[in-house]
Write a protein that holds these residues in place. Sequence first.
Motif, mmCIF file in Angstrom:
data_model
loop_
_atom_site.group_PDB
_atom_site.id
_atom_site.type_symbol
_atom_site.label_atom_id
_atom_site.label_comp_id
_atom_site.label_asym_id
_atom_site.label_seq_id
_atom_site.Cartn_x
_atom_site.Cartn_y
_atom_site.Cartn_z
ATOM 1 N N ALA A 164 0.937 -1.463 0.012
ATOM 2 C CA ALA A 164 0.275 -0.202 -0.215
ATOM 3 C C ALA A 164 1.080 1.457 -0.189
ATOM 4 O O ALA A 164 0.192 1.680 -0.556
ATOM 5 C CB ALA A 164 -1.018 -0.079 1.282
ATOM 6 N N LEU A 165 2.225 1.709 0.721
ATOM 7 C CA LEU A 165 2.880 2.482 1.321
ATOM 8 C C LEU A 165 3.713 3.092 -0.052
ATOM 9 O O LEU A 165 3.580 3.767 -0.656
ATOM 10 C CB LEU A 165 4.058 2.259 1.896
ATOM 11 N N LYS A 166 3.994 1.688 -1.054
ATOM 12 C CA LYS A 166 4.399 1.988 -2.646
ATOM 13 C C LYS A 166 3.729 2.071 -3.360
ATOM 14 O O LYS A 166 4.407 3.235 -3.836
ATOM 15 C CB LYS A 166 5.013 0.898 -2.603
ATOM 16 N N ALA A 167 1.805 2.134 -3.373
ATOM 17 C CA ALA A 167 1.657 2.569 -4.240
ATOM 18 C C ALA A 167 0.676 3.900 -3.919
ATOM 19 O O ALA A 167 1.059 4.824 -4.750
ATOM 20 C CB ALA A 167 -0.077 1.647 -4.206
ATOM 21 N N VAL A 168 0.874 4.182 -3.031
ATOM 22 C CA VAL A 168 1.126 5.744 -2.414
ATOM 23 C C VAL A 168 1.651 6.530 -2.736
ATOM 24 O O VAL A 168 1.860 7.795 -3.654
ATOM 25 C CB VAL A 168 0.374 6.331 -0.549
ATOM 26 N N MET A 169 3.411 6.290 -2.056
ATOM 27 C CA MET A 169 4.221 6.505 -2.572
ATOM 28 C C MET A 169 4.277 7.540 -4.571
ATOM 29 O O MET A 169 4.892 8.220 -5.035
ATOM 30 C CB MET A 169 5.410 6.404 -2.037
ATOM 31 N N ALA A 170 4.359 6.539 -5.208
ATOM 32 C CA ALA A 170 3.688 6.247 -6.345
ATOM 33 C C ALA A 170 2.887 7.455 -6.953
ATOM 34 O O ALA A 170 3.145 8.115 -7.916
ATOM 35 C CB ALA A 170 3.550 5.044 -6.900
ATOM 36 N N GLU A 171 1.791 7.463 -6.364
ATOM 37 C CA GLU A 171 0.623 8.493 -7.176
ATOM 38 C C GLU A 171 1.152 9.583 -6.291
ATOM 39 O O GLU A 171 0.773 10.693 -6.791
ATOM 40 C CB GLU A 171 -0.520 7.942 -6.432
ATOM 41 N N ILE A 172 1.943 10.073 -4.953
ATOM 42 C CA ILE A 172 2.071 11.217 -5.018
ATOM 43 C C ILE A 172 3.729 11.614 -6.088
ATOM 44 O O ILE A 172 3.392 13.058 -6.079
ATOM 45 C CB ILE A 172 2.507 10.921 -3.199
ATOM 46 N N GLY A 196 -2.284 1.933 4.852
ATOM 47 C CA GLY A 196 -2.464 -0.097 5.405
ATOM 48 C C GLY A 196 -2.977 -0.368 6.057
ATOM 49 O O GLY A 196 -3.627 -1.760 5.131
ATOM 50 N N GLN A 197 -4.299 0.084 6.263
ATOM 51 C CA GLN A 197 -5.255 -0.465 7.097
ATOM 52 C C GLN A 197 -7.040 0.362 7.597
ATOM 53 O O GLN A 197 -7.213 0.811 8.106
ATOM 54 C CB GLN A 197 -4.928 -1.403 8.055
ATOM 55 N N PRO A 198 -7.378 0.610 6.009
ATOM 56 C CA PRO A 198 -8.596 2.092 5.688
ATOM 57 C C PRO A 198 -9.818 1.227 6.664
ATOM 58 O O PRO A 198 -9.345 -0.279 6.823
ATOM 59 C CB PRO A 198 -8.744 1.637 4.458
ATOM 60 N N ARG A 199 -10.408 1.768 7.261
ATOM 61 C CA ARG A 199 -11.896 1.163 8.179
ATOM 62 C C ARG A 199 -12.653 2.285 8.049
ATOM 63 O O ARG A 199 -13.283 2.114 8.804
ATOM 64 C CB ARG A 199 -10.880 1.523 9.929
ATOM 65 N N PRO A 203 -11.540 0.377 0.147
ATOM 66 C CA PRO A 203 -9.906 -0.589 0.802
ATOM 67 C C PRO A 203 -8.496 0.022 0.425
ATOM 68 O O PRO A 203 -8.001 -0.784 0.479
ATOM 69 C CB PRO A 203 -10.282 -2.161 0.016
ATOM 70 N N ARG A 204 -9.141 0.681 -0.491
ATOM 71 C CA ARG A 204 -7.551 1.727 -0.847
ATOM 72 C C ARG A 204 -6.861 2.323 -0.298
ATOM 73 O O ARG A 204 -7.899 2.806 0.783
ATOM 74 C CB ARG A 204 -8.364 2.603 -2.093
ATOM 75 N N ALA A 205 -5.435 2.866 -0.329
ATOM 76 C CA ALA A 205 -4.937 3.344 0.573
ATOM 77 C C ALA A 205 -5.133 4.783 0.537
ATOM 78 O O ALA A 205 -5.726 5.343 -0.732
ATOM 79 C CB ALA A 205 -3.376 2.526 -0.311
ATOM 80 N N ALA A 206 -4.794 5.088 1.473
ATOM 81 C CA ALA A 206 -5.545 6.699 1.541
ATOM 82 C C ALA A 206 -4.172 7.919 2.142
ATOM 83 O O ALA A 206 -3.549 6.992 2.527
ATOM 84 C CB ALA A 206 -6.431 6.291 2.589
ATOM 85 N N PHE A 207 -4.437 8.940 1.158
ATOM 86 C CA PHE A 207 -3.578 9.837 1.898
ATOM 87 C C PHE A 207 -4.645 11.646 1.221
ATOM 88 O O PHE A 207 -5.554 11.209 0.965
ATOM 89 C CB PHE A 207 -2.627 9.770 1.218
ATOM 90 N N VAL A 262 -5.494 4.733 -4.103
ATOM 91 C CA VAL A 262 -5.263 4.352 -4.179
ATOM 92 C C VAL A 262 -5.660 3.283 -4.355
ATOM 93 O O VAL A 262 -5.201 2.363 -3.793
ATOM 94 C CB VAL A 262 -3.636 5.115 -4.060
ATOM 95 N N PRO A 263 -5.603 2.391 -5.235
ATOM 96 C CA PRO A 263 -5.953 0.527 -5.586
ATOM 97 C C PRO A 263 -4.049 -0.123 -5.313
ATOM 98 O O PRO A 263 -3.612 1.317 -6.096
ATOM 99 C CB PRO A 263 -6.697 0.775 -6.491
ATOM 100 N N TYR A 264 -3.970 -1.108 -4.781
ATOM 101 C CA TYR A 264 -3.609 -1.651 -4.640
ATOM 102 C C TYR A 264 -2.862 -3.374 -4.885
ATOM 103 O O TYR A 264 -4.242 -3.874 -4.621
ATOM 104 C CB TYR A 264 -2.070 -1.598 -3.912
ATOM 105 N N ASP A 265 -2.136 -3.661 -4.549
ATOM 106 C CA ASP A 265 -2.258 -5.269 -5.223
ATOM 107 C C ASP A 265 -2.259 -6.159 -3.635
ATOM 108 O O ASP A 265 -1.377 -5.683 -3.395
ATOM 109 C CB ASP A 265 -1.741 -5.971 -6.342
#
Length: 225
Positions: free
Chosen positions: A15-23, A165-168, A172-176, A189-192
Amino acid sequence: MTTAFISDIHGNFEALKAVMAEIDRLGVTDICCAGDVVGYYSQVNECCDLLRERAIACVMGNHDWYMAGGGFCTRSRSVNDCLAYQRKVISADNLAWLKTLPVQLQAGEVRIVHGGWGDPIDEYLKPSAEYFDQVEGKAFVSGHTHVQRLEIYGDKSYCNPGSVGQPRDGDPRAAFALYADGRFTLHRVPYDMQPVFDLMEAAGFNDYYYGGLKTGSRVLRRLHD
């Protein structure tokens, strides 16, 4: 200048990699973290390494506090199961780094804590105009609840960027979040997730510990449940 805010990574490197890629795609280079780099998932070293390599300013979250201080969570047996595993694998350098994290930061006009301004590490903040009337400042960021949120109270604004890493919050997509020109915006951001599941199983954890990632819901049991 635009600043990105991330929070509650919890050892979820995918999840972190996906967020950082989008940022990075958005061209944002100023990034702050509202805590909980560790906890729950298995890639705590990879997450700490990335934040350290990119010199991302970070406050201490409650899971970071447990790890750095050798303590445990009084609310959740499952949290403690994960912490026990992570204590075996975290590097000495990353543990030392966690111990240096401050409990609050200022990024321009934005004040940052993990929990709230009554208890920076472990307050489950319920934002309101009355709450922020008592807090000095104009713009505020905190994490801890894993629920993405944006509130405006007159000339004050509050943002929970949500959990990487754990949306509630049912998504389920990673948030920022981003902050620019006095305004917050929320992003997902969606991620695998499959590599997270595979690594957790390899570490000895079953679907009970990670199944909530699939729907963005909280599934870990509390001690009194």
